[in-house]
Design a protein around this motif. Structure first.
Motif, mmCIF file in Angstrom:
data_model
loop_
_atom_site.group_PDB
_atom_site.id
_atom_site.type_symbol
_atom_site.label_atom_id
_atom_site.label_comp_id
_atom_site.label_asym_id
_atom_site.label_seq_id
_atom_site.Cartn_x
_atom_site.Cartn_y
_atom_site.Cartn_z
ATOM 1 N N LYS A 37 4.797 15.572 1.493
ATOM 2 C CA LYS A 37 3.889 16.727 1.552
ATOM 3 C C LYS A 37 4.321 17.796 0.550
ATOM 4 O O LYS A 37 5.464 18.260 0.568
ATOM 5 C CB LYS A 37 3.883 17.299 2.967
ATOM 6 N N PRO A 38 3.416 18.202 -0.345
ATOM 7 C CA PRO A 38 3.782 19.158 -1.401
ATOM 8 C C PRO A 38 3.761 20.602 -0.903
ATOM 9 O O PRO A 38 3.102 20.933 0.088
ATOM 10 C CB PRO A 38 2.687 18.929 -2.444
ATOM 11 N N ARG A 65 0.815 -1.219 0.000
ATOM 12 C CA ARG A 65 0.000 0.000 0.000
ATOM 13 C C ARG A 65 0.845 1.264 0.000
ATOM 14 O O ARG A 65 0.366 2.327 -0.420
ATOM 15 C CB ARG A 65 -0.940 -0.003 1.205
ATOM 16 N N GLN A 66 2.079 1.186 0.444
ATOM 17 C CA GLN A 66 2.957 2.344 0.425
ATOM 18 C C GLN A 66 3.305 2.765 -0.998
ATOM 19 O O GLN A 66 3.773 3.886 -1.227
ATOM 20 C CB GLN A 66 4.229 2.046 1.214
ATOM 21 N N GLU A 67 3.053 1.874 -1.957
ATOM 22 C CA GLU A 67 3.339 2.159 -3.359
ATOM 23 C C GLU A 67 2.089 2.608 -4.127
ATOM 24 O O GLU A 67 2.166 2.839 -5.329
ATOM 25 C CB GLU A 67 3.906 0.900 -4.039
ATOM 26 N N PHE A 114 -0.418 10.792 7.325
ATOM 27 C CA PHE A 114 0.056 9.460 7.679
ATOM 28 C C PHE A 114 1.587 9.443 7.692
ATOM 29 O O PHE A 114 2.242 10.086 6.866
ATOM 30 C CB PHE A 114 -0.478 8.424 6.689
ATOM 31 N N LYS A 115 2.139 8.687 8.613
ATOM 32 C CA LYS A 115 3.585 8.655 8.833
ATOM 33 C C LYS A 115 4.369 8.376 7.553
ATOM 34 O O LYS A 115 5.364 9.046 7.257
ATOM 35 C CB LYS A 115 3.918 7.603 9.889
#
Length: 204
Positions: free
Chosen positions: A108-109, A74-76, A101-102
């Motif tokens: 973060k843009p 899910r990180q991908e 989320f960690k």
């Protein structure tokens, strides 16, 4: 690469997906089409690990999707469901929500990048100061897509991404998604405007 190998999904009273096979290459834009109940959303939910498989398997970059690997996989992935049901107050909250989320905090843009993506989705940057209750369904859908795009993950999963959009907005969304040449996209849609702009159409 994403592979469905003999994938079967079975619920208590129905079996929407039976021995499904598909290989989606890196950078490919694929869309599941077909009538309601044909298994489009079920396949997306299985890909996210939300529903277990009755048999068969799913592999992502040769890694077997399983309870042991789903968090890493899910990180991908950036995922946008058909309906957003988050208890958030402002448009800004929606845009920044995934970055709380960690695993996403480092992604973060800045404001420039956010405004750039909003413009490509035919949204004015002034919308960021509005309450979510003040924006239309189509605007909210595009804001969800903006958040997904800003995550900059190698895989994007979208369930009916243009269902609330007018023609100009739907085309803008499809063109933006299509511009990410290295990003793999799997979606489910009834919308011909979206379907025609995808690389591969899979009728279920």
């Amino acid at each position: 690469m994403i592979q469905f190998i003999g994938t079967t999904i079975r619920y208590e009273k129905e079996q929407p997906v039976r021995e499904f096979n598909l290989e989606v290459s890196k950078g490919e834009k694929a869309v599941f089409t077909g009538p309601s109940g044909s298994g489009k959303s079920s396949l997306l939910n299985a890909l996210m690990g939300f529903v277990p498989l009755a048999c068969g398997e799913i592999r992502i970059n040769n890694q077997l999707l399983s309870p042991a690997t789903i968090n890493k996989i899910r990180q991908e992935i950036s995922y946008l469901p058909q309906e957003l049901s988050l208890d958030l107050d402002t448009v800004g909250d929606l845009i920044y929500y995934p970055f709380e989320f960690k695993n996403n905090r480092h992604l973060k843009p800045d404001n420039h990048k956010i405004n750039e993506v909003l413009k490509l989705l035919l949204l004015d940057e002034s919308i960021l100061s509005k309450k979510l209750s003040e924006v239309s369904g189509g605007q909210k859908q595009r804001l969800g897509l903006a958040s997904v795009v800003l995550l900059n993950k190698p895989i994007i999963i979208l369930d009916e991404p243009t269902s609330a959009l007018d023609d100009d907005s739907a085309v803008a969304v499809a063109k933006l998604i299509g511009s990410f040449k290295k990003t793999t996209v799997i979606s489910a849609s009834h919308d011909l405007r979206w379907i025609e702009l995808m690389d591969t159409q899979i009728k279920l």
